[in-house]
Design a protein around this motif. Structure first.
Motif, PDB file in Angstrom:
ATOM      1  N   PRO A 116       0.851  -1.200   0.151  1.00  9.24           N
ATOM      2  CA  PRO A 116       0.024   0.038   0.090  1.00  9.24           C
ATOM      3  C   PRO A 116       0.928   1.219  -0.049  1.00  9.24           C
ATOM      4  O   PRO A 116       0.508   2.131  -0.673  1.00  9.24           O
ATOM      5  N   VAL A 117       1.893   1.224   0.725  1.00  4.18           N
ATOM      6  CA  VAL A 117       2.881   2.542   0.698  1.00  4.18           C
ATOM      7  C   VAL A 117       3.259   3.132  -0.587  1.00  4.18           C
ATOM      8  O   VAL A 117       3.700   4.030  -0.904  1.00  4.18           O
ATOM      9  N   THR A 118       3.079   2.027  -1.635  1.00  2.85           N
ATOM     10  CA  THR A 118       3.571   2.596  -2.970  1.00  2.85           C
ATOM     11  C   THR A 118       2.734   3.508  -3.496  1.00  2.85           C
ATOM     12  O   THR A 118       3.068   4.470  -4.662  1.00  2.85           O
ATOM     13  N   GLN A 119       1.220   3.517  -3.108  1.00  2.00           N
ATOM     14  CA  GLN A 119       0.528   4.807  -3.610  1.00  2.00           C
ATOM     15  C   GLN A 119       0.911   6.037  -3.134  1.00  2.00           C
ATOM     16  O   GLN A 119       0.837   6.770  -3.827  1.00  2.00           O
ATOM     17  N   TRP A 120       1.452   6.131  -1.841  1.00  2.00           N
ATOM     18  CA  TRP A 120       1.991   7.369  -1.246  1.00  2.00           C
ATOM     19  C   TRP A 120       3.167   7.863  -1.973  1.00  2.00           C
ATOM     20  O   TRP A 120       3.171   8.732  -2.554  1.00  2.00           O
ATOM     21  N   LEU A 121       4.248   6.743  -2.262  1.00  2.00           N
ATOM     22  CA  LEU A 121       5.168   6.928  -3.018  1.00  2.00           C
ATOM     23  C   LEU A 121       4.944   7.473  -4.491  1.00  2.00           C
ATOM     24  O   LEU A 121       5.746   8.305  -5.115  1.00  2.00           O
ATOM     25  N   ARG A 122       4.062   7.064  -5.090  1.00  2.00           N
ATOM     26  CA  ARG A 122       3.580   7.614  -6.603  1.00  2.00           C
ATOM     27  C   ARG A 122       3.158   9.145  -6.432  1.00  2.00           C
ATOM     28  O   ARG A 122       3.453   9.816  -7.350  1.00  2.00           O
ATOM     29  N   SER A 123       2.524   9.287  -5.202  1.00  4.50           N
ATOM     30  CA  SER A 123       1.840  10.680  -5.194  1.00  4.50           C
ATOM     31  C   SER A 123       3.044  11.589  -5.005  1.00  4.50           C
ATOM     32  O   SER A 123       3.126  12.734  -5.254  1.00  4.50           O
ATOM     33  N   LEU A 124       4.223  11.124  -4.017  1.00  5.06           N
ATOM     34  CA  LEU A 124       5.309  11.773  -3.927  1.00  5.06           C
ATOM     35  C   LEU A 124       5.991  12.101  -5.030  1.00  5.06           C
ATOM     36  O   LEU A 124       6.754  13.327  -5.479  1.00  5.06           O
ATOM     37  N   ALA A 125       6.097  11.141  -5.913  1.00  5.29           N
ATOM     38  CA  ALA A 125       6.867  11.096  -7.239  1.00  5.29           C
ATOM     39  C   ALA A 125       6.208  12.389  -8.210  1.00  5.29           C
ATOM     40  O   ALA A 125       6.679  13.347  -8.760  1.00  5.29           O
ATOM     41  N   ARG A 126       4.885  12.408  -8.234  1.00  2.61           N
ATOM     42  CA  ARG A 126       4.026  13.336  -8.809  1.00  2.61           C
ATOM     43  C   ARG A 126       4.409  15.011  -8.410  1.00  2.61           C
ATOM     44  O   ARG A 126       4.383  15.661  -9.006  1.00  2.61           O
ATOM     45  N   LEU A 127       4.447  14.993  -6.952  1.00  7.78           N
ATOM     46  CA  LEU A 127       4.765  16.054  -6.310  1.00  7.78           C
ATOM     47  C   LEU A 127       6.031  16.502  -6.849  1.00  7.78           C
ATOM     48  O   LEU A 127       6.179  17.803  -7.085  1.00  7.78           O
ATOM     49  N   ALA A 128       6.891  15.762  -6.633  1.00  7.34           N
ATOM     50  CA  ALA A 128       8.589  16.095  -6.856  1.00  7.34           C
ATOM     51  C   ALA A 128       8.498  16.479  -8.272  1.00  7.34           C
ATOM     52  O   ALA A 128       9.242  17.451  -8.621  1.00  7.34           O
ATOM     53  N   HIS A 129       8.034  15.972  -9.247  1.00  8.75           N
ATOM     54  CA  HIS A 129       7.699  16.349 -10.802  1.00  8.75           C
ATOM     55  C   HIS A 129       7.285  17.796 -10.749  1.00  8.75           C
ATOM     56  O   HIS A 129       7.582  18.478 -11.345  1.00  8.75           O
TER      57      HIS A 129
END
Length: 278
Positions: A112-125
Motif C-alpha cells: 500500500p505504501v507505493t500509492q503514497w510514493l507515487r503521489s510523492l513522485a508526482r509532487l516532486a515532478h
C-alpha cells in the motif's frame, strides 16, 4: 548535470545528522511522512533499505544530488541517520514485517505504501520540472520503483536487491494487474528497468531476477555483481542478520575507484541522467 560525484569523506561509522537536507513533513493521500530533500535539477526518489536511512543510504543520496538532481528521501522506517546497529535494526525489521503499509510476506500484491510514493513522485515532478522523475528502491523497498511506474512522471526505475516477499525467493512484490500495466507502459514509452544484486545474495535471489526477466523481458536490465566485490565489514545489523553480500550501493559498497560497486553506482547515475536530462 555534473560528472563525477563529490567526495564527502567516510563518515559512515557515526550517526548522520542529515543537516544538509531540508526535513519536510509532506502530507499526501491523507498520510504525512518526513521527506529529506536536497539538491537542484530533476527529482529522484531515494527509498531506503532496511533498517532505515543509514549514513550509507545518505551517502548514496548525496552522490545522486551531486550528480545534478534533487533528492527526495522519504523516511519509511527506522531512525533517520542512525548507524544500523544489530538489535535496533532487528526491531525495526520486525515492526515493518507486520506493518499494514508493507506486504513483506505476500507475493503477487503491491505494498500500500507505493500509492503514497507515487503521489510523492508526482509532487516532486511538479516542484522540480524536467521530463520526469527517477526512483530507486533498495532491499525492503527494492521493488517499489517498479510499482511507482504506474505514475506517468516516473521514467527511470532502479531496483537494488529487491527482497520482498521474504518467504518466496522467486516471488514478485507486485500485483498481476499492476505488473501488466507496468509492462504495457515499458513498451509504450520505450523504457527500461535497471536492477542490481550480488551473485550469492540469499535474500534477493537468482530466482527472483529470473522471475523479473520472465515478466518484463528485455525491458529488465539485470546486473549481477560477484560476491568478492562486496565490502567485507558492513555495519553491525548486516554483519549479524544479513549473511551474504546484499547492499550494492550502500552497506556493501567499496568506495574505491575501479570497484564493481562504484561502477554500479556510476551506471545508475548515468541512467538517471540519460532519462531525466531536459
Amino acid at each position: 548535470m555534473t560528472g563525477t560525484p563529490e567526495t564527502h569523506g567516510d563518515n559512515t561509522h557515526a550517526d548522520d545528522p542529515l543537516d544538509d537536507f531540508d526535513r519536510r513533513p509532506i502530507t499526501l493521500d491523507g498520510a504525512t511522512k518526513v521527506v529529506h530533500v536536497s539538491g537542484c535539477g530533476p527529482s529522484v526518489i531515494v527509498m531506503t533499505e532496511m533498517p532505515g536511512i543509514s549514513p550509507h543510504v545518505a551517502r548514496f543520496a548525496r552522490w545522486v544530488r551531486d550528480a545534478g538532481f534533487t533528492v527526495y528521501m522519504p523516511s519509511l522506517f527506522g531512525r533517520d541517520g542512525a548507524v544500523p546497529l544489530a538489535e535496533e535494526g532487528k526491531a525495526v525489521f520486525q515492526r515493518a514485517c507486520v506493518s499494514a503499509e508493507f506486504r513483506a510476506l505476500a507475493a503477487n500484491v503491491s505494498s500500500p505504501v507505493t500509492q503514497w510514493l507515487r503521489s510523492l513522485a508526482r509532487l516532486a515532478h511538479q516542484e522540480c520540472g524536467g521530463p520526469g522523475v527517477g526512483a530507486i528502491g533498495m532491499c525492503f523497498t527494492g521493488n517499489f520503483a517498479l510499482t511507482m511506474m504506474l505514475e506517468p512522471a516516473v521514467l527511470a526505475p532502479v531496483l537494488c536487491q529487491p527482497s520482498l516477499p521474504l518467504n518466496d525467493p522467486a516471488g514478485l512484490e507486485i500485483s498481476p494487474d499492476d505488473l501488466r500495466a507496468v509492462n504495457e507502459r515499458l513498451v509504450r514509452d520505450d523504457l527500461t528497468v535497471m536492477a542490481y544484486r550480488f551473485a550469492g545474495d540469499k535474500v534477493c535471489t537468482a530466482q527472483r531476477f529470473a522471475a523479473y526477466e520472465q515478466a518484463l523481458g528485455q525491458r529488465f536490465v539485470a546486473r549481477v555483481l560477484p560476491d568478492s566485490a562486496a565490502h567485507p565489514e558492513p555495519p553491525p545489523f548486516f554483519k549479524r542478520y544479513v549473511p551474504t553480500p546484499h547492499s550494492v550501493v550502500t552497506a556493501h559498497l567499496i568506495d574505491e575507484a575501479g570497484q564493481p560497486t562504484i561502477a554500479a553506482r556510476d551506471e545508475i547515475l548515468a541512467f538517471f541522467a540519460s532519462r531525466l536530462a531536459a
